[in-house]
Write a protein that holds these residues in place. Structure first.
Motif, short mmCIF file in Angstrom:
data_model
loop_
_atom_site.label_atom_id
_atom_site.label_comp_id
_atom_site.label_asym_id
_atom_site.label_seq_id
_atom_site.Cartn_x
_atom_site.Cartn_y
_atom_site.Cartn_z
N MET A 1 -21.52 45.44 57.97
CA MET A 1 -21.66 44.26 58.81
C MET A 1 -20.65 43.22 58.37
O MET A 1 -20.59 42.85 57.20
CB MET A 1 -23.09 43.72 58.69
N LYS A 2 -19.86 42.72 59.28
CA LYS A 2 -18.83 41.74 58.96
C LYS A 2 -19.46 40.39 58.64
O LYS A 2 -20.62 40.14 58.92
CB LYS A 2 -17.86 41.61 60.14
N GLY A 3 -18.64 39.49 58.08
CA GLY A 3 -19.13 38.17 57.73
C GLY A 3 -19.58 37.38 58.95
O GLY A 3 -19.11 37.58 60.06
N LEU A 4 -20.52 36.49 58.70
CA LEU A 4 -21.06 35.66 59.77
C LEU A 4 -19.98 34.71 60.29
O LEU A 4 -19.23 34.13 59.51
CB LEU A 4 -22.24 34.85 59.24
N ASP A 5 -19.91 34.56 61.60
CA ASP A 5 -18.90 33.70 62.22
C ASP A 5 -19.48 32.31 62.45
O ASP A 5 -20.31 32.12 63.34
CB ASP A 5 -18.45 34.31 63.55
N GLU A 47 -24.57 30.59 53.83
CA GLU A 47 -25.46 31.47 53.07
C GLU A 47 -26.87 31.48 53.68
O GLU A 47 -27.49 32.53 53.79
CB GLU A 47 -25.52 31.02 51.61
N GLN A 48 -27.36 30.32 54.07
CA GLN A 48 -28.70 30.24 54.65
C GLN A 48 -28.75 30.93 56.02
O GLN A 48 -29.71 31.65 56.33
CB GLN A 48 -29.14 28.79 54.78
N LEU A 49 -27.73 30.73 56.83
CA LEU A 49 -27.69 31.40 58.13
C LEU A 49 -27.58 32.91 57.96
O LEU A 49 -28.19 33.68 58.71
CB LEU A 49 -26.52 30.86 58.96
N SER A 50 -26.80 33.33 56.99
CA SER A 50 -26.64 34.76 56.73
C SER A 50 -27.94 35.39 56.26
O SER A 50 -28.27 36.52 56.62
CB SER A 50 -25.55 35.01 55.68
N GLN A 57 -28.54 45.11 59.05
CA GLN A 57 -28.99 44.93 60.41
C GLN A 57 -28.00 44.08 61.20
O GLN A 57 -27.15 43.40 60.64
CB GLN A 57 -30.38 44.27 60.43
N THR A 58 -28.13 44.11 62.52
CA THR A 58 -27.28 43.31 63.39
C THR A 58 -27.65 41.84 63.23
O THR A 58 -28.82 41.50 63.08
CB THR A 58 -27.47 43.73 64.86
#
Length: 206
Positions: A1-5, A47-50, A57-58
């Motif tokens: 899973m790639k990093g959160l945008d 970090e919190q959003l991730s 998972q998606t």
């Protein structure tokens, strides 16, 4: 899973109907014993959003944009050419989708942008705790923050910059109107959005 945008948006888009704080105070958020910087605040929020998504998972959080009155370059750094000073309005509004439903978290209690970002990160951590402790699942925890999708600001409708001059606004409107007008085969709803954006842009420049 790639990093959160996580996108940084300019200017601040405060949620409609949300009261503003008149008497702001210094915050006590710290990172390693030092006051938060923009870098540490943004990292803490990411970090919190991730953490709202379990590994492998998606992403449950998408369409993330943090709107402030600090402008950033395309590479993600602060645009020093625009302004080197901190904005008079340090408010932060975080728009995101959780399980495809739009949400917004906003804070302007503290006197710096980084501390208001830090406050939102701390709030997300507290809401996540409800799920960790078995009190509520994530959607229940965030139920009070469900919102309409982020309104499209006038400069995105007109395809200009938020700091565009009145002359640039007129030019962008004329160019878009050639295709958007119903007499030219345009869609009525699109024409109404264009007209409303044009009027809003003019009001902000006069």
């Amino acid at each position: 899973m790639k990093g959160l945008d996580v996108q940084m948006g300019f200017p601040l888009q405060w949620p409609n109907g949300r009261p503003r704080t008149a008497d702001r105070k210094p915050a006590l958020f710290r990172a390693g014993g030092s006051p938060l910087t923009m870098t540490t605040a943004r990292r803490r929020l990411t970090e919190q959003l991730s953490a709202m998504t379990r590994p492998g998972q998606t992403w449950r959080t998408t369409d993330i944009i943090v709107t402030t009155n600090i402008r950033y370059t395309a590479s993600g750094g602060r645009d020093q050419k625009f302004s080197r000073r901190d904005p008079d309005d340090p408010g932060v509004a975080l728009y995101f989708s959780l399980d495809r439903k739009p949400h917004v978290l906003a804070c302007d209690k503290w006197d710096s942008v980084q501390d208001n970002i830090g406050a939102i990160a701390a709030h997300i951590d507290a809401l996540r705790g409800q799920e960790r402790w078995g009190v509520a699942d994530l959607r229940q925890a965030f139920a009070g923050h469900v919102a309409l999708p982020r309104p499209t600001p006038w400069w995105e409708v007109l395809r200009t910059d938020a700091t565009a001059s009145l002359e640039q606004i007129h030019s962008a409107y004329r160019a878009a109107a050639k295709h958007a007008h119903p007499n030219a085969g345009g869609d009525r709803a699109a024409w109404d959005r264009l007209s409303s954006a044009y009027e809003e842009a003019k009001r902000g420049k006069t």
